[in-house]
Design a protein around this motif. Sequence first.
Motif, short mmCIF file in Angstrom:
data_model
loop_
_atom_site.label_atom_id
_atom_site.label_comp_id
_atom_site.label_asym_id
_atom_site.label_seq_id
_atom_site.Cartn_x
_atom_site.Cartn_y
_atom_site.Cartn_z
N GLY A 55 -3.18 9.58 -16.64
CA GLY A 55 -3.41 10.48 -15.51
C GLY A 55 -2.55 10.07 -14.33
N TYR A 56 -2.97 10.44 -13.15
CA TYR A 56 -2.20 10.13 -11.93
C TYR A 56 -1.94 8.64 -11.82
CZ TYR A 56 -2.88 14.94 -10.44
OH TYR A 56 -2.86 16.30 -10.37
N VAL A 57 -2.97 7.84 -12.11
CA VAL A 57 -2.82 6.39 -11.93
C VAL A 57 -2.12 5.74 -13.13
CG1 VAL A 57 -4.16 4.24 -11.87
CG2 VAL A 57 -4.67 6.10 -10.28
N ASP A 111 -2.95 7.91 -24.43
CA ASP A 111 -3.98 8.82 -23.94
C ASP A 111 -4.71 9.43 -25.13
OD1 ASP A 111 -4.26 10.17 -20.85
OD2 ASP A 111 -5.35 11.15 -22.46
N LYS A 153 -1.45 16.07 -23.38
CA LYS A 153 -0.70 15.31 -22.37
C LYS A 153 0.45 14.53 -23.01
CE LYS A 153 -3.94 14.69 -18.63
NZ LYS A 153 -4.64 13.83 -17.69
N VAL A 196 -8.33 4.93 -16.89
CA VAL A 196 -9.00 6.19 -17.27
C VAL A 196 -9.90 6.66 -16.13
CG1 VAL A 196 -8.94 5.54 -19.70
CG2 VAL A 196 -10.96 4.98 -18.33
N THR A 240 -13.09 7.77 -13.80
CA THR A 240 -14.45 7.29 -13.53
C THR A 240 -15.17 8.34 -12.68
OG1 THR A 240 -13.49 6.03 -11.66
CG2 THR A 240 -13.99 4.80 -13.67
N SER A 283 -8.70 1.39 -12.98
CA SER A 283 -9.57 2.47 -12.50
C SER A 283 -10.43 1.94 -11.34
CB SER A 283 -10.50 2.93 -13.61
OG SER A 283 -9.78 3.42 -14.71
N THR A 284 -10.89 2.87 -10.52
CA THR A 284 -11.82 2.49 -9.45
C THR A 284 -13.21 2.35 -10.08
OG1 THR A 284 -10.50 3.72 -7.87
CG2 THR A 284 -12.79 3.23 -7.24
N GLU A 327 -6.16 0.27 -7.68
CA GLU A 327 -4.92 0.95 -7.30
C GLU A 327 -5.11 1.68 -5.96
OE1 GLU A 327 -1.81 0.84 -8.52
OE2 GLU A 327 -1.52 1.96 -6.67
N GLU A 368 -1.89 10.19 -4.08
CA GLU A 368 -1.25 11.32 -4.76
C GLU A 368 -0.31 11.99 -3.78
OE1 GLU A 368 -4.06 13.96 -6.64
OE2 GLU A 368 -5.01 12.28 -7.65
N SER A 386 -9.74 13.53 -5.87
CA SER A 386 -10.44 12.89 -6.99
C SER A 386 -11.03 11.55 -6.59
CB SER A 386 -9.46 12.68 -8.14
OG SER A 386 -8.50 11.72 -7.76
N CYS A 387 -10.79 11.12 -5.34
CA CYS A 387 -11.24 9.77 -4.99
C CYS A 387 -12.33 9.72 -3.91
CB CYS A 387 -10.04 8.92 -4.56
SG CYS A 387 -8.94 8.57 -5.95
N LYS A 389 -15.97 11.12 -4.72
CA LYS A 389 -16.70 10.40 -5.76
C LYS A 389 -16.92 8.93 -5.39
CE LYS A 389 -13.18 8.87 -9.08
NZ LYS A 389 -13.20 7.46 -8.72
N ARG A 429 -9.01 18.73 -7.71
CA ARG A 429 -10.36 18.17 -7.82
C ARG A 429 -11.02 18.09 -6.44
NH1 ARG A 429 -9.01 13.14 -11.82
NH2 ARG A 429 -7.04 13.22 -10.69
P1 NAI Z 1 -7.05 11.35 -14.55
O1 NAI Z 1 -8.27 12.12 -14.87
O2 NAI Z 1 -5.86 12.04 -13.97
O3 NAI Z 1 -6.55 10.58 -15.84
C1 NAI Z 1 -7.38 9.86 -16.71
C2 NAI Z 1 -6.76 9.91 -18.11
O4 NAI Z 1 -7.43 9.00 -18.96
C3 NAI Z 1 -6.86 11.27 -18.78
O5 NAI Z 1 -5.56 11.71 -19.16
C4 NAI Z 1 -7.74 11.03 -20.00
O6 NAI Z 1 -7.42 11.84 -21.09
C5 NAI Z 1 -7.47 9.58 -20.26
N1 NAI Z 1 -8.48 8.86 -21.06
C6 NAI Z 1 -9.82 8.92 -20.98
N2 NAI Z 1 -10.39 8.09 -21.85
C7 NAI Z 1 -9.40 7.47 -22.52
C8 NAI Z 1 -9.34 6.47 -23.54
N3 NAI Z 1 -10.44 5.92 -24.05
N4 NAI Z 1 -8.13 6.08 -23.98
C9 NAI Z 1 -7.01 6.61 -23.48
N5 NAI Z 1 -6.99 7.53 -22.50
C10 NAI Z 1 -8.16 7.96 -22.02
O7 NAI Z 1 -7.54 10.17 -13.58
P2 NAI Z 1 -6.77 9.50 -12.35
O8 NAI Z 1 -6.76 10.39 -11.19
O9 NAI Z 1 -5.49 8.90 -12.83
O10 NAI Z 1 -7.78 8.31 -12.02
C11 NAI Z 1 -7.99 7.23 -12.90
C12 NAI Z 1 -8.77 6.16 -12.16
O11 NAI Z 1 -7.98 5.67 -11.08
C13 NAI Z 1 -10.08 6.65 -11.55
O12 NAI Z 1 -11.00 5.58 -11.60
C14 NAI Z 1 -9.70 6.91 -10.12
O13 NAI Z 1 -10.77 6.80 -9.23
C15 NAI Z 1 -8.69 5.82 -9.85
N6 NAI Z 1 -7.73 6.12 -8.80
C16 NAI Z 1 -7.18 7.37 -8.70
C17 NAI Z 1 -6.25 7.63 -7.71
C18 NAI Z 1 -5.66 9.01 -7.58
O14 NAI Z 1 -5.03 9.25 -6.55
N7 NAI Z 1 -5.83 9.90 -8.52
C19 NAI Z 1 -5.83 6.60 -6.76
C20 NAI Z 1 -6.42 5.32 -6.99
C21 NAI Z 1 -7.36 5.10 -7.97
#
Ligand code: NAI
Length: 441
Positions: free
Chosen positions: A9-11, A30, A35, A84, A86, A120-121, A155, A159, A266-267, A270, A335
């Motif tokens: 994902g983004y992170v 993933d 994706k 992943v 949260t 992840s957070t 992290e 975004e 997304s942050c 939540k 989100r």
């Molecule tokens: P996202 O939803 O964009 O990506 C998560 C990815 O993980 C998805 O592509 C999903 O298919 C994959 N996934 C889920 N379970 C899996 C598994 N068992 N094996 C492999 N892949 C799996 O999430 P995002 O936004 O990247 O956030 C991820 C974490 O980072 C969260 O905890 C979020 O709070 C944290 N975070 C996010 C930021 C942001 O700006 N989006 C910034 C800092 C932290």
Amino acid sequence: MKVTAIGTGYVGLVTGACLAEMGNHVVCLDVNPEKIRVLNGGEIPIHEPGLLEVVRRNVAAGRLQFTTDVDMAVQHGTLLFIGVGTPPDEDGSADLQYVVAAARSIGQRMTDYKVIVDKSTVPVGTADKVRAAIKEELVKRGLGDMAYAVVSNPEFLKEGAAVEDFMKPDRIIVGSDDEQATLLMRALYAPFNRTQDRMLVMDVRSAEFTKYAANAMLATRISFMNELALLAEKVGADIELVRRGIGSDPRIGYQFLYAGAGYGGSCFPKDVKALVKAAADNEIPLKVLTAVEEANERQKRVLVDKVVARFGGDLKGRRFAIWGLAFKPNTDDMREAPSLVIIDELTKLGATVAAYDPVSMSETARVLGPRDDVALVDRAEAALQGADALLIVTEWKEFRTPDFDAIKAALKAPVVFDGRNLYDPRLMKTLGIEYNGIGRG
Ligand code: NAI
């Protein structure tokens, strides 16, 4: 070094691509085959400035690959980043099912020392859960003595500026109680740390807590300014001037002091919820943060309240133009976007909406599904035609200096609700535009 990023994902994707950029060999895993298909096709599934170039360059150099093959991905990395989602559980706490599933998939396959990095957070105590899940799987395989470390490395990227933030971090937080793991993390991050050592090594729980504390503080600043903006309107002050007036104090600073249509993304929503819930579970109710969340819920409706005050509560037959749908500029992430609440409220009151966003049109279409009362248009001007008013919800650069004459000509009457305070109320007055900002009494 050999790195695996679990979750693209983004992170996860930014982490994987930027670590590859520094010469590491990175496998991104993933569970979502779509994706991985997009990534293997030379594209990226999200809008993030600069990311596509980094991905393509490193794929071409043979340092970055994408897969759904868990066996290969777990074998590959010495450092395995869990990035992943949260998402919030029903009660507001962080849902750790994806993190724990990722941990289990590692425990089911690892055959040598690994450093598992929680990116992840996650709430305080999650590293213990990850450690326990891996242990359980190892014991099942008769490998209960196998050494591994679990570290926390939250992290802080934003975004819309994720690559830049990752490449030039303000700080790198590492929570670790394993000497070998700490040294490996130091080595991995050394290239990001060249001019100044920005790595802060601490215990795992403090590292986990740091991420929530940071987001809670930022959300607090926003809600604080939003509340002051409501008062400013009533007492005839301009929150924009007040912002500059207080931001000049270095103890306060200018950043994150903008009143607006509420925070989303997304942050913040939540993470604030999760911290409030964790605090309640520990019988330390966080009164300030609870109010921060309540204030934000109210703020997401402020633009609609202004529309109702101007046009009345029955909006049947009215049409509103919306500029900006993503929760903030330079991303397509929808989100918890305030625009969704605004669209929902306006249409519930009988209005129709014509909406435009520079990059999140397809993501909005996906999130909203087919709707008769919402037209998604491909140009800002097209949204304006015949609308009763314009609502600005996201502060994209292209909205900052629009053709005000064209806005006047296209709208039924020149009425603007500016949810991001982009324009000068005095200029709007001279142009004959009825202007409603946030906190601009
Ligand atoms: P996202 O939803 O964009 O990506 C998560 C990815 O993980 C998805 O592509 C999903 O298919 C994959 N996934 C889920 N379970 C899996 C598994 N068992 N094996 C492999 N892949 C799996 O999430 P995002 O936004 O990247 O956030 C991820 C974490 O980072 C969260 O905890 C979020 O709070 C944290 N975070 C996010 C930021 C942001 O700006 N989006 C910034 C800092 C932290």
